[in-house]
Design a protein around this motif. Structure first.
Motif, PDB file in Angstrom:
ATOM      1  N   ASP A 148       0.846  -1.184   0.000  1.00 11.11           N
ATOM      2  CA  ASP A 148       0.000   0.000   0.000  1.00 11.11           C
ATOM      3  C   ASP A 148       0.883   1.236   0.000  1.00 11.11           C
ATOM      4  OD1 ASP A 148      -2.240   1.544  -0.029  1.00 11.11           O
ATOM      5  OD2 ASP A 148      -2.811   1.194   2.053  1.00 11.11           O
ATOM      6  N   ALA A 149       0.392   2.313  -0.578  1.00  3.14           N
ATOM      7  CA  ALA A 149       1.186   3.540  -0.630  1.00  3.14           C
ATOM      8  C   ALA A 149       0.294   4.721  -0.943  1.00  3.14           C
ATOM      9  CB  ALA A 149       2.283   3.426  -1.681  1.00  3.14           C
ATOM     10  N   LYS A 150       0.761   5.880  -0.550  1.00  2.00           N
ATOM     11  CA  LYS A 150       0.091   7.108  -0.954  1.00  2.00           C
ATOM     12  C   LYS A 150       1.133   8.207  -1.102  1.00  2.00           C
ATOM     13  CE  LYS A 150      -1.126   8.715   3.709  1.00  2.00           C
ATOM     14  NZ  LYS A 150      -2.242   9.129   4.594  1.00  2.00           N
ATOM     15  N   ILE A 151       0.865   9.120  -2.036  1.00  4.11           N
ATOM     16  CA  ILE A 151       1.736  10.268  -2.280  1.00  4.11           C
ATOM     17  C   ILE A 151       0.876  11.516  -2.136  1.00  4.11           C
ATOM     18  CG2 ILE A 151       3.326  11.365  -3.893  1.00  4.11           C
ATOM     19  CD1 ILE A 151       3.516   8.678  -5.343  1.00  4.11           C
ATOM     20  N   THR A 152       1.326  12.434  -1.293  1.00  2.00           N
ATOM     21  CA  THR A 152       0.570  13.658  -1.060  1.00  2.00           C
ATOM     22  C   THR A 152       1.375  14.853  -1.550  1.00  2.00           C
ATOM     23  OG1 THR A 152      -0.495  12.705   0.893  1.00  2.00           O
ATOM     24  CG2 THR A 152      -0.545  15.106   0.675  1.00  2.00           C
ATOM     25  N   PHE A 153       0.733  15.671  -2.380  1.00  2.00           N
ATOM     26  CA  PHE A 153       1.327  16.917  -2.862  1.00  2.00           C
ATOM     27  C   PHE A 153       0.576  18.075  -2.217  1.00  2.00           C
ATOM     28  CE2 PHE A 153       1.941  13.743  -6.139  1.00  2.00           C
ATOM     29  CZ  PHE A 153       3.269  13.889  -6.462  1.00  2.00           C
ATOM     30  N   ILE A 189       5.661  10.954   1.028  1.00  2.00           N
ATOM     31  CA  ILE A 189       5.422   9.598   0.543  1.00  2.00           C
ATOM     32  C   ILE A 189       5.310   8.673   1.745  1.00  2.00           C
ATOM     33  CG2 ILE A 189       6.348   7.692  -0.826  1.00  2.00           C
ATOM     34  CD1 ILE A 189       8.077   9.842  -2.265  1.00  2.00           C
ATOM     35  N   SER A 190       4.369   7.751   1.700  1.00  2.00           N
ATOM     36  CA  SER A 190       4.263   6.703   2.702  1.00  2.00           C
ATOM     37  C   SER A 190       4.016   5.386   1.983  1.00  2.00           C
ATOM     38  CB  SER A 190       3.124   6.987   3.691  1.00  2.00           C
ATOM     39  OG  SER A 190       2.992   5.917   4.600  1.00  2.00           O
ATOM     40  N   VAL A 191       4.899   4.426   2.203  1.00  2.00           N
ATOM     41  CA  VAL A 191       4.815   3.138   1.525  1.00  2.00           C
ATOM     42  C   VAL A 191       4.808   2.038   2.576  1.00  2.00           C
ATOM     43  CG1 VAL A 191       5.836   1.606  -0.179  1.00  2.00           C
ATOM     44  CG2 VAL A 191       6.130   4.071  -0.407  1.00  2.00           C
ATOM     45  N   THR A 192       3.848   1.129   2.493  1.00  2.00           N
ATOM     46  CA  THR A 192       3.770  -0.021   3.393  1.00  2.00           C
ATOM     47  C   THR A 192       3.918  -1.285   2.568  1.00  2.00           C
ATOM     48  OG1 THR A 192       2.276   1.175   4.874  1.00  2.00           O
ATOM     49  CG2 THR A 192       2.385  -1.221   5.109  1.00  2.00           C
ATOM     50  N   THR A 218       5.661  -6.327   8.234  1.00  2.00           N
ATOM     51  CA  THR A 218       5.313  -5.078   7.548  1.00  2.00           C
ATOM     52  C   THR A 218       6.438  -4.073   7.704  1.00  2.00           C
ATOM     53  OG1 THR A 218       2.950  -5.413   7.912  1.00  2.00           O
ATOM     54  CG2 THR A 218       3.679  -3.171   7.452  1.00  2.00           C
ATOM     55  N   ASN A 219       6.929  -3.567   6.581  1.00  2.00           N
ATOM     56  CA  ASN A 219       7.947  -2.521   6.558  1.00  2.00           C
ATOM     57  C   ASN A 219       7.328  -1.237   6.028  1.00  2.00           C
ATOM     58  OD1 ASN A 219       9.915  -4.317   7.421  1.00  2.00           O
ATOM     59  ND2 ASN A 219      10.363  -4.961   5.333  1.00  2.00           N
ATOM     60  N   VAL A 220       7.661  -0.132   6.637  1.00  2.00           N
ATOM     61  CA  VAL A 220       7.090   1.154   6.229  1.00  2.00           C
ATOM     62  C   VAL A 220       8.198   2.102   5.838  1.00  2.00           C
ATOM     63  CG1 VAL A 220       5.675   3.119   6.924  1.00  2.00           C
ATOM     64  CG2 VAL A 220       5.125   0.822   7.759  1.00  2.00           C
ATOM     65  N   PHE A 236      14.827  16.404   0.256  1.00  2.00           N
ATOM     66  CA  PHE A 236      15.613  17.245   1.160  1.00  2.00           C
ATOM     67  C   PHE A 236      15.352  16.943   2.623  1.00  2.00           C
ATOM     68  CE2 PHE A 236      11.894  19.713   2.097  1.00  2.00           C
ATOM     69  CZ  PHE A 236      11.193  19.822   0.894  1.00  2.00           C
ATOM     70  N   ILE A 237      14.474  16.026   2.916  1.00  2.00           N
ATOM     71  CA  ILE A 237      14.247  15.607   4.289  1.00  2.00           C
ATOM     72  C   ILE A 237      14.427  14.099   4.329  1.00  2.00           C
ATOM     73  CG2 ILE A 237      12.623  15.497   6.207  1.00  2.00           C
ATOM     74  CD1 ILE A 237      11.321  17.995   5.149  1.00  2.00           C
ATOM     75  N   ALA A 238      15.344  13.627   5.149  1.00  2.00           N
ATOM     76  CA  ALA A 238      15.625  12.197   5.216  1.00  2.00           C
ATOM     77  C   ALA A 238      14.398  11.444   5.693  1.00  2.00           C
ATOM     78  CB  ALA A 238      16.795  11.934   6.155  1.00  2.00           C
ATOM     79  N   GLY A 239      14.249  10.207   5.236  1.00  2.00           N
ATOM     80  CA  GLY A 239      13.109   9.400   5.593  1.00  2.00           C
ATOM     81  C   GLY A 239      13.462   8.291   6.561  1.00  2.00           C
ATOM     82  N   THR A 240      12.503   7.404   6.759  1.00  2.00           N
ATOM     83  CA  THR A 240      12.734   6.222   7.568  1.00  2.00           C
ATOM     84  C   THR A 240      12.259   5.006   6.799  1.00  2.00           C
ATOM     85  OG1 THR A 240      10.566   6.385   8.651  1.00  2.00           O
ATOM     86  CG2 THR A 240      12.425   7.484   9.725  1.00  2.00           C
ATOM     87  N   TYR A 241      12.885   3.892   7.054  1.00  2.00           N
ATOM     88  CA  TYR A 241      12.469   2.629   6.455  1.00  2.00           C
ATOM     89  C   TYR A 241      12.455   1.587   7.553  1.00  2.00           C
ATOM     90  CZ  TYR A 241      12.286  -1.526   3.535  1.00  2.00           C
ATOM     91  OH  TYR A 241      11.921  -2.711   2.972  1.00  2.00           O
TER      92      TYR A 241
END
Length: 898
Positions: A766-771, A788-791, A799-801, A822-827
């Motif tokens: 599952d995933a969603k992208i918000t602008f 961005i959020s990806v599951t 489950t990895n996010v 420009f903003i680091a994410g998490t996995y």
């Protein structure tokens, strides 16, 4: 003593505090350093006959210890109490904070008093800020970041951290990960968080810190400086905490204001002395302890935008420190100091940025991290709580005392007894090792001086017969302790304050630098001297120090003692239509056309040292098989290309594809010289040889109702088509797909397009992208913010996010995106690096997203602790109208949620 190879050993151990009964002071590891005594004896709880305040007399009393933290003060009514006594807690909360909870030995209290248990009472409390607007640090400790008007840096000073704590920076509502930390400006034991759902990083307890946020630094704006050691080291963990700490596999323990370092080692037979000078210079001299002869020199200086370095000290040859293991090459060099790397070619091998050059000048060997490897055998390595299969007996005693001048001293006395035949140390003989250390620190834990003495004994001096695994002890044979089989001593001193005036004097550097290129020759790949075949190269294969020149170039230098020959290569060609520098390459020159040219060899910075020769490039029969759109080398550039010679583009949009050429020898040329021509006015084409990018403009095709195929011919005087011997340009085919919908705006949340019967649960994804319409500035450019959020559910059901934020720009006229992470994410709860974000848009393709995450992993042999575990995730697919998708990107399209 034969020491274990520690290349794969991690030394990041977080600081822990424990408390002894009857006093509330940290427990001292008080086991004996005498092998004839019990090594596992511990201080026991003491008691007294004080009458309790409930009227009972009890022989047992226990300490009440309150662990302080920034934002509030909690005080207990007594420091010692008997079981059953009522202890009252007084609470004073600082302005701007709120008390969250108070705990007794980990259990939350509902009132500010408790009944004393039959054990020591450990009182801890947590506070938080009343307002979390703006900029602050949060987590287990909280404090506002306040702007320093003089420096422009935000500061949270005097933050007390009693126990190891998860901490994060919150900047205008956004929590930063550990990737935002500038480790080189830190002086603290910090590490990545061990809690999967906690952002930020871990700060070691028992100390006071200043936290900084520098908004000028857009990449690593955060750093932490320890200002006070509040709990003196009394055990292995707390002492090791003063030497340890790492973020992104790099140390975070850099004492502030070091201007002098002395280091001696009997094992290495060296005396190292380093001094910092005020005129942007430093020098380290290494001499033999036995005869005083020179063993090495490290000279660094910046003069008139030239950085000069001579380094003949090979620290990597005799240390277990992973950070300097690569220091095994003597070299010298002159570098141009530049403000920033070139946007096109990047950093050339003869350049250094200002910050890197000045950092290098201030850098010294035998850092805190390296010293930890030197002394660790005396108190940590081999001194485990459970003996190993060959360390049969051990003991360590660590004591610290405050000094009248505000410093403190830590003394260590320890031993290990190793029995041959085990696997931990792989020792071939019995060994008994005695250690003594004395370390003096400043109040903030900065090292002042250190002495380490290690004496090793074998069967001739020590009787191992009485040793039993974990229970028995050996003893010295008569006179054995006075005659060790070997001895290793280390001393170190650090000085602080202003550097020495001026620059180092009396040092002859001339022998380390090339004064003349005595000869130069060039031979073509066909073996003809003085000639080149087209696309033959003329310079070093790689920019590494002392890398060999390519096989068709031979240079000889004087003096023979020079160490900078690795910097020399081609610097000029009199006829660049014959030999020219390859685009986006620092030092790669190649033959591109027939004729004669004069080649100049030099090193760019020392222009007076050069050599010229004349070479000829004969007419070529065709060196390229073809030029094509190469996708696997640049997998994140453009996924619309379905093969090396064909691709698709939505009508009304623009796009780019990187070109590459392939030689008959299968060597790649990533920046071929060519001129593109389109077979249709519906597709405009242009090519930038500097960047190697072919631009496709399908805006004239807006409104077409049927797919249209266009041929692009790439013309060059030395190209051949795929068919051998057929002259003419290489050809690419581009299919322009009709577009029934073009977007005026993409603002909103885009979700996966599911097929009939599918759910995110059924596909495990599952995933969603918000602008958003929110404007944010990054590196001087304005972007809109997106996230961005990806599951993803893997085969094992876990489950990895993945989450991250990015900036984007959308041009509705051309339906094109530019984006910047420009903003680091998490996995999966861990901080990650993000590669690139790429969007393609039309009514069929939806969104295509590609990003790479580099996840920090445990160091393993050969990778030097780098972040090497890689996950590649794609979102989107290619629907070419045939109902099939490219299996490499078999994911889902996105649609704007209604």
């Amino acid at each position: 003593m034969k020491k274990k190879n520690l290349l794969i050993m991690s030394l990041s151990v977080l600081m822990s505090l424990s408390f002894v009964a009857c006093g509330g002071n940290p427990v001292t590891d008080s086991t004996s350093a005498n092998p004839s005594e019990n090594p596992t004896s511990n201080t026991t709880n003491g008691g007294d006959t004080t009458t309790s305040n409930n009227g009972n007399t009890n022989t047992e009393s226990y300490g009440v210890v309150v662990v302080p933290t920034t934002g509030a003060t909690v005080t207990a009514s007594v420091n010692v109490a008997h079981p059953g006594d009522v202890v009252t807690l007084s609470v004073k909360v600082d302005d701007g904070y709120i008390l969250d909870e108070i705990t007794l030995n980990g259990t939350k209290l509902t009132v500010n008093e408790f009944v004393m248990p039959s054990t020591s009472a450990l009182i801890q409390y947590k506070v938080s800020l009343l307002s979390t607007d703006g900029m602050y640090i949060g987590g287990d400790v909280s404090s506002k970041l306040v702007l320093n008007e003089k420096t422009g840096v935000y500061e949270a000073k005097g933050v007390k951290v009693a126990i190891d704590s998860n901490v994060f920076y919150s900047i205008n509502g956004k929590k930063l990960s550990c990737i935002a930390i500038n480790n080189e400006k830190c002086f603290a034991n910090i590490d990545i968080t061990k809690t999967s759902n906690a952002p930020g990083f871990v700060v070691a307890g028992g100390a006071t810190y200043d936290f900084y946020y520098d908004p000028v630094n857009s990449v690593t704006p955060c750093y932490v400086v320890r200002t006070s050691v509040d709990a003196l080291p009394t055990n292995i963990t707390s002492l090791e905490s003063l030497f340890s700490g790492s973020i992104k596999s790099e140390t975070t323990v850099y004492p502030q204001g070091v201007n002098h370092v002395e280091f001696t080692s009997s094992e290495y037979n060296e005396n190292y002395v380093w001094d910092l000078y005020s005129d942007n210079a430093s020098v380290a001299k290494i001499t033999s302890l036995t005869n005083g002869k020179d063993k090495g020199l490290v000279y660094k200086s910046i003069d008139n935008s030239i950085y000069t370095v001579v380094d003949t000290y090979l620290e990597g040859e005799h240390t277990q420190d992973l950070s300097v293991k690569g220091d095994t090459v003597r070299y010298s060099g002159h570098y141009d100091v530049v403000a920033t790397p070139s946007a096109i070619t990047g950093m050339k091998k003869y350049q250094r940025t200002q910050d890197v050059a000045y950092r290098d000048v201030n850098a010294y060997s035998h850092t805190i991290e390296s010293l930890q490897y030197e002394i660790m055998f005396g108190y940590s390595w081999g001194h485990e709580n459970v003996v190993s299969d060959d360390v049969y007996d051990w003991d360590v005693k660590i004591e610290s005392t405050d000094n009248a001048d505000g410093t403190f001293t830590t003394n260590v006395n320890s031993y290990t007894s190793i029995v041959a035949g085990g696997t931990e140390y792989s020792s071939s003989s019995n060994q008994h090792n005695e250690y003594q250390m004395k370390i003096k620190f400043k109040k903030d834990g900065s090292l002042i001086e250190l002495t380490y003495d290690e004496q090793n004994y074998n069967d001739n001096q020590f009787d191992f017969s009485g040793i039993k695994l974990g229970t028995g002890h050996g003893s010295f044979k008569p006179g054995g302790k006075d005659y060790p089989a070997s001895e290793h001593t280390v001393t170190c001193k650090y000085g602080y304050g202003n550097p020495k005036e001026g620059k180092p004097t009396g040092i002859d550097l001339s022998k380390y630098f090339v004064s003349e290129i005595t000869s130069a020759s060039v031979t073509s790949s066909a073996g003809v001297e003085g000639q080149l075949k087209r696309l033959d190269c003329l310079t070093q294969v790689s920019p590494d120090i002392q890398s060999e020149l390519s096989s068709n170039v031979k240079l000889e230098f004087a003096p023979e003692s020079a160490l900078d020959s690795w910097q020399y290569g081609v610097v000029a060609s009199s006829n660049e239509s014959v030999v020219t520098r390859k685009a986006q390459h620092n030092d790669l020159w190649t033959a591109v056309g027939s004729g004669t040219t004069t080649i100049t060899f030099g090193n760019h910075t020392s222009e007076s040292v050069n050599k010229t020769i004349e070479i000829t490039v004969p007419e070529s029969s065709g060196d390229y098989k073809y030029i094509f759109a190469y996708t696997s080398v640049y997998p994140y550039i453009n996924e619309n290309w379905t093969s090396s010679t064909s691709g698709i583009i939505p009508a009304g949009t623009r796009d780019s594809i990187k070109l590459a050429g392939v030689l008959t020898s299968n060597a790649y040329d990533y920046f071929p010289i060519c001129t593109p021509e389109s077979s249709s006015e519906l597709l405009l084409v242009s090519y930038d040889q500097t960047t190697g990018m072919l631009t496709l403009d399908a805006t004239p095709a807006k409104g077409i109702t049927e797919a249209t195929t266009v041929t692009i011919t790439l013309k060059a005087d030395y190209n051949l088509d795929w068919t051998a011997g057929k002259e003419g340009g290489s050809k690419l085919t581009v299919t322009i797909k009709p577009t029934t919908k073009l977007y005026d705006s993409v603002v909103g949340t885009w979700t996966i397009v599911l097929n009939d019967g599918e759910t995110p649960e059924s596909i495990g994804y599952d995933a969603k992208i918000t602008f958003t319409d929110e404007t944010i500035t990054h590196s001087g450019k304005n972007y809109k913010r997106g996230n961005i959020s990806v599951t993803i559910k893997n085969e094992s059901g876990k489950t990895n996010v993945y989450t991250t934020e990015f900036g984007y720009q959308f041009d509705k006229e051309t339906q094109t995106f530019t984006s910047q992470v420009f903003i680091a994410g998490t996995y999966n709860g861990k901080a990650v690096y993000t590669g690139s974000v790429k969007f393609a848009i039309d009514n069929e393709f939806g969104y295509l997203l590609a990003f790479a995450t580099i996840v920090p992993d445990a160091p393993s042999a050969g990778d030097d602790g780098e972040w090497t575990s890689q996950e590649i995730i794609y979102i989107g697919d290619y629907d070419e109208g045939d109902g099939e998708t490219d299996p490499l990107y078999y994911y889902y399209d996105f649609e704007l949620a209604q």
